[in-house]
Design a protein around this motif. Structure first.
Motif, PDB file in Angstrom:
ATOM      1  N   THR A 136       8.775   2.317  -8.749  1.00 60.59           N
ATOM      2  CA  THR A 136       8.201   2.177 -10.082  1.00 60.59           C
ATOM      3  C   THR A 136       8.822   0.936 -10.709  1.00 60.59           C
ATOM      4  OG1 THR A 136       9.899   3.667 -10.979  1.00 60.59           O
ATOM      5  CG2 THR A 136       7.765   4.635 -10.436  1.00 60.59           C
ATOM      6  N   THR A 188       1.314   7.380  -4.384  1.00 58.00           N
ATOM      7  CA  THR A 188       1.719   8.670  -4.924  1.00 58.00           C
ATOM      8  C   THR A 188       0.961   9.787  -4.231  1.00 58.00           C
ATOM      9  OG1 THR A 188       2.129   7.672  -7.100  1.00 58.00           O
ATOM     10  CG2 THR A 188       1.900  10.073  -7.007  1.00 58.00           C
ATOM     11  N   ARG A 227       3.243   1.168  -9.825  1.00 57.75           N
ATOM     12  CA  ARG A 227       3.661   2.399  -9.148  1.00 57.75           C
ATOM     13  C   ARG A 227       3.138   2.339  -7.717  1.00 57.75           C
ATOM     14  NH1 ARG A 227       5.227   6.014 -12.963  1.00 57.75           N
ATOM     15  NH2 ARG A 227       4.912   7.859 -11.681  1.00 57.75           N
ATOM     16  N   SER A 239       2.972  -2.996 -15.365  1.00 60.35           N
ATOM     17  CA  SER A 239       3.674  -1.864 -14.749  1.00 60.35           C
ATOM     18  C   SER A 239       3.081  -1.583 -13.375  1.00 60.35           C
ATOM     19  CB  SER A 239       3.577  -0.614 -15.629  1.00 60.35           C
ATOM     20  OG  SER A 239       2.229  -0.219 -15.811  1.00 60.35           O
ATOM     21  N   THR A 260       7.237  10.442 -13.898  1.00 56.38           N
ATOM     22  CA  THR A 260       5.793  10.651 -13.929  1.00 56.38           C
ATOM     23  C   THR A 260       5.473  11.626 -15.052  1.00 56.38           C
ATOM     24  OG1 THR A 260       5.532  10.288 -11.543  1.00 56.38           O
ATOM     25  CG2 THR A 260       3.780  11.497 -12.661  1.00 56.38           C
TER      26      THR A 260
END
Length: 782
Positions: free
Chosen positions: A656, A684, A681, A679, A88
């Motif tokens: 990820t 979080t 993720r 992408s 990150t």
């Protein structure tokens, strides 16, 4: 076989999710002797400070080449965080250029003095001691490397989470000139000009200048300023003597950055508790009224890197550097016009560092010994203004925290056979932390430091001076087995260490005391403000290989990390001398276990399909981490309580992933590149306590790029699209609302809204990643 040091950097491995990702690679170098015929897919790296094939290096590293960074339209180093496993990289809450970095669950997002980063940021091998001005813009770059896991036996400062290395280009031997221009949405207009020339046979000079600007993604509805804009001037200058066949290379570099972007205002997630101010429709709009001091960031430095080949087997290196950065910034926590929870701040940092390395490269034994010294000063000054809360109350803090560190380190590899090798290394670190912390309340206005007319109220609530020493030996070892030259199976163990210190926002008068007077002693204040070092034991096993005649390159790593004495800094609402205020809190919460997997692959799916010389590639990365606290001790009602089951590891999504599908082909006399990247993720957590308002659910971003490059790179033109679905996603935030001290569940008032703990309006404020951007780039080279 030894490889030449004077080699060109080439993009042999295809782009992985936004950059040249050579799995577990540091320098994507290729020997000139290996650039022809069957050896064209050999990748030479220098992760261990010597030239080695990619598959021979038992370290988890991802590298982005300049070519692929340009192809993907990368703007700054946060762009690579979306496509690197278990990493990150983000602009810190309320800032434009302060970096929050986490790798494999370890990092630091608190930018005030006294707290050290868990991830090291390096600019041309110079460690940046503070996170201010560390969101480095990408221009005139050779490559960017991300090293995962503890680092410290090969160079620089010891870091427990990993390192990000930004490496600028060497000067060429012939005169050169390059220019690049960018224009895009939100009035993005940028220009970078680079020129160099030789002076005689062994001396070269060069310089780069950059103007980087963009309009705001939103507006400040109170003062009319653009929000999330960009206004930067930057430059670098270099003098090189020697190299290119000479036994000595001296490289002297200077850089300067001036950032006059507007302050980044947050987006309120709840209505104002008193004013009833509604939540704004546009997440990039804000109502914060604070604009004093005027935001201004200035960062600059000098470095001298000397490399001397003393013999065929021994090389000496020296890295000397001085750096300074000053940041003036206004942060309006509650993002409303009234002066309540407004924080004007100054961050003043300066550092001097010196590193020496002696490298040996033999037939079977390779390695280095080194020495590192750092003298760094970090001064943080800020007001916390609660004007509408209690008679214009301000809590002023000045925290000067200096660090002096020495270290010796060594790392050697011995090749017992062509298949089996053993590496061992170690580092001994001495850290001294010296702190001077003053906290004073003012009534009727702000502190004089920020131009206020407040009157001191009572004595200082903190008036502390002290120092502490920390020392630690941290070993590293790895074994490698190569059944064939194209396959490497390895296992490694490494320890990491991050020194302790003193909480720069702590309130000394609130220290627990046994004195009948109720006034804590100096020793009790020191104990209350201090925190212990962190330690990490990291285990890793991995496989790296090149298959199908180089058409498929893989890197797979599994890791297990035992994280001890985890430092948890933060700030909470509190009472000081009977008045509501803002206090720093930090403790060594306990233990965490971080374990996971990382996978990177580059596959050439086809060649010479639609046209002679074309290529279809698919690249991908996948990171998984199970990050859990095993012990998390906090004080609840005066009783130490383990709340580990209710705490999360911050800024560490469990998953990820990224993938890039690309097609390249000769067109006319040039080449065309078409690529698209997705992408992802997963959820979080912004802090250790889960918060459904500011935590970010899983999300995906989609980018696309089209670039045409003329023969010999004489000119190029590109079209780039970022976040094409215009996804709104949170990167950070502030929270000052009531929550259950054990579970962290947010308490709601009679109106169904969270209850404020500091200031009448309540603070739940979020900051967001960039929206959809489309821009065109054009470059020329002579």
């Amino acid at each position: 076989m030894k490889f030449q040091h004077t080699v060109s950097y080439v993009a042999i491995v295809t782009g992985l999710a936004g950059g040249l990702i050579a799995p577990a690679t540091a320098n994507a170098q290729m020997s000139e002797s290996a650039s022809q015929g069957a050896d064209e897919d050999i990748i030479i790296v220098s992760a261990r400070r010597r030239d080695e094939r990619l598959t021979d290096v038992p370290i988890a590293i991802t590298a982005y080449s300049a070519e692929k960074l340009e192809q993907q339209g990368a703007v700054d180093i946060t762009d690579i965080g979306l496509t690197t496993p278990n990493t990150t990289l983000e602009a810190s809450r309320g800032t434009n250029s302060t970096l929050s970095a986490f790798i494999r669950g370890i990092g630091q997002q608190d930018p005030v003095s006294g707290f050290e980063q868990g991830v090291g940021i390096y600019l041309d091998d110079v460690y940046l001691n503070r996170p201010q001005a560390a969101v480095l813009d990408i221009y005139d770059v050779e490559r960017i490397e991300v090293l995962r896991g503890p680092q410290g036996t090969l160079y620089g400062r010891n870091t427990i989470g990993g390192a990000v290395k930004y490496v600028t280009k060497r000067l060429p031997q012939d005169p050169s000139f390059k220019a690049k221009a960018t224009y895009g949405t939100y009035d993005q207009a940028e220009a970078v000009v680079t020129a160099s020339m030789p002076i005689g046979d062994i001396v070269r000079v060069g310089a780069s200048g950059a103007r980087l600007s963009r309009g705001g993604f939103g507006d400040n509805l109170t003062n009319g300023l653009e929000n999330y804009n960009k206004d930067i001037w930057a430059g670098r200058g270099t003098l090189e003597v020697g190299g290119y066949g000479e036994p000595i290379l001296v490289r002297i570099s200077g850089d300067y950055t001036k950032d006059e972007s507007n302050p980044r205002g947050g987006h309120r997630l709840i209505p104002g508790a008193v004013s009833g101010a509604p939540v704004l429709d546009d997440v990039f709009d804000t109502r914060g009224g604070l604009n004093d001091p005027i935001q201004d960031i200035e960062a600059y430095g000098l470095s001298m890197n000397i490399t001397a080949n003393l013999s065929d087997t021994i090389t000496f290196r020296s890295i000397s550097a001085w750096r300074k950065d000053d940041t003036a910034t206004p942060i309006d926590f509650d993002a409303l016009p009234a002066v309540d929870l407004d924080v004007p701040g100054l961050y003043l940092n300066e550092q001097i560092s010196q590193e020496f390395q002696l490298l040996y490269e033999g037939d079977k034994l390779n390695g280095l010994v080194g020495f590192y010294y750092l003298d760094a000063k970090a001064d943080t000054l800020f007001d916390v203004r609660l004007f509408t809360t209690f008679a214009g109350l301000t809590a002023f803090t000045e925290a000067d925290v200096d660090t002096e560190t020495y270290a010796v380190f060594a790392d050697f590899t011995y090749d017992f056979t062509e298949q089996f090798s053993l590496s061992v290394g170690g580092r001994y670190t001495w850290d001294e932390r010296t702190a001077s912390i003053l906290r004073q309340n003012y009534l009727g206005g702000g502190s004089p430091t920020f131009g206020g007319a407040g009157i001191p109220f009572g004595g200082p609530s903190t008036d502390f001076e002290g120092s502490a020493n920390f020392k630690k030996f941290t070993p590293r070892a790895s074994i490698s087995y190569k059944p064939t030259p194209d396959h490497n199976i390895y296992a490694s163990f490494s320890q990491g260490f991050k020194g302790g210190g003193f909480d720069p926002r702590g309130v000394g008068v609130n220290a627990p005391t046994t004195n009948a007077s109720g006034i804590p002693s100096d020793a009790e204040v020191a104990s209350f403000l201090s925190f212990d070092p962190e330690e990490v034991d990291s285990y890793e096993i991995g496989y790296k290989g090149s298959l199908l005649d180089g058409s498929l390159n893989l890197a797979i790593a599994g890791f297990y990390t035992d994280y001890k004495n985890v430092q948890i800094p933060g700030s909470v609402a509190c009472v000081v001398g009977g008045l509501p205020s803002f206090c720093g809190v930090i403790n060594n919460a306990g233990k965490a276990t971080l374990k996971g997997l990382e996978f990177e692959a580059n596959a050439r799916l086809g060649q010479d399909m639609l046209a002679s010389g074309d290529r279809v590639t698919l690249s991908g990365s996948l990171g998984y981490i199970d990050a859990q606290y095993d012990e998390y001790i906090t004080n609840i009602g005066g009783v130490p309580t383990d709340v580990a089951e209710f705490r999360e590891v911050q800024n560490t999504p469990k998953w990820t992933a990224s993938g890039t599908f690309a097609y390249s082909a000769p067109v006319g006399e040039g080449d065309i590149y078409l690529g698209t990247t997705l992408s992802y993720r997963s959820k979080t957590n912004q802090f250790e306590i889960a918060n459904p308002y500011i935590d970010q659910k899983g999300f995906a971003l989609w980018d696309a790029n089209l670039v045409y490059t003329a023969p010999d790179d004489r000119w190029s033109i590109g079209l780039h699209g970022k976040n094409l679905t215009n996804k709104k996603y949170k990167t950070s935030g502030y929270t000052f609302v009531a929550a259950d001290p054990t579970t962290g569940a947010i308490a709601l008032g009679a109106n169904g809204q969270p209850i404020s703990t500091l200031g009448p309006e309540g603070t739940l404020t979020a900051f967001y990643g960039n929206p959809r951007q489309v821009f065109v780039t054009a470059g020329v080279k002579f």
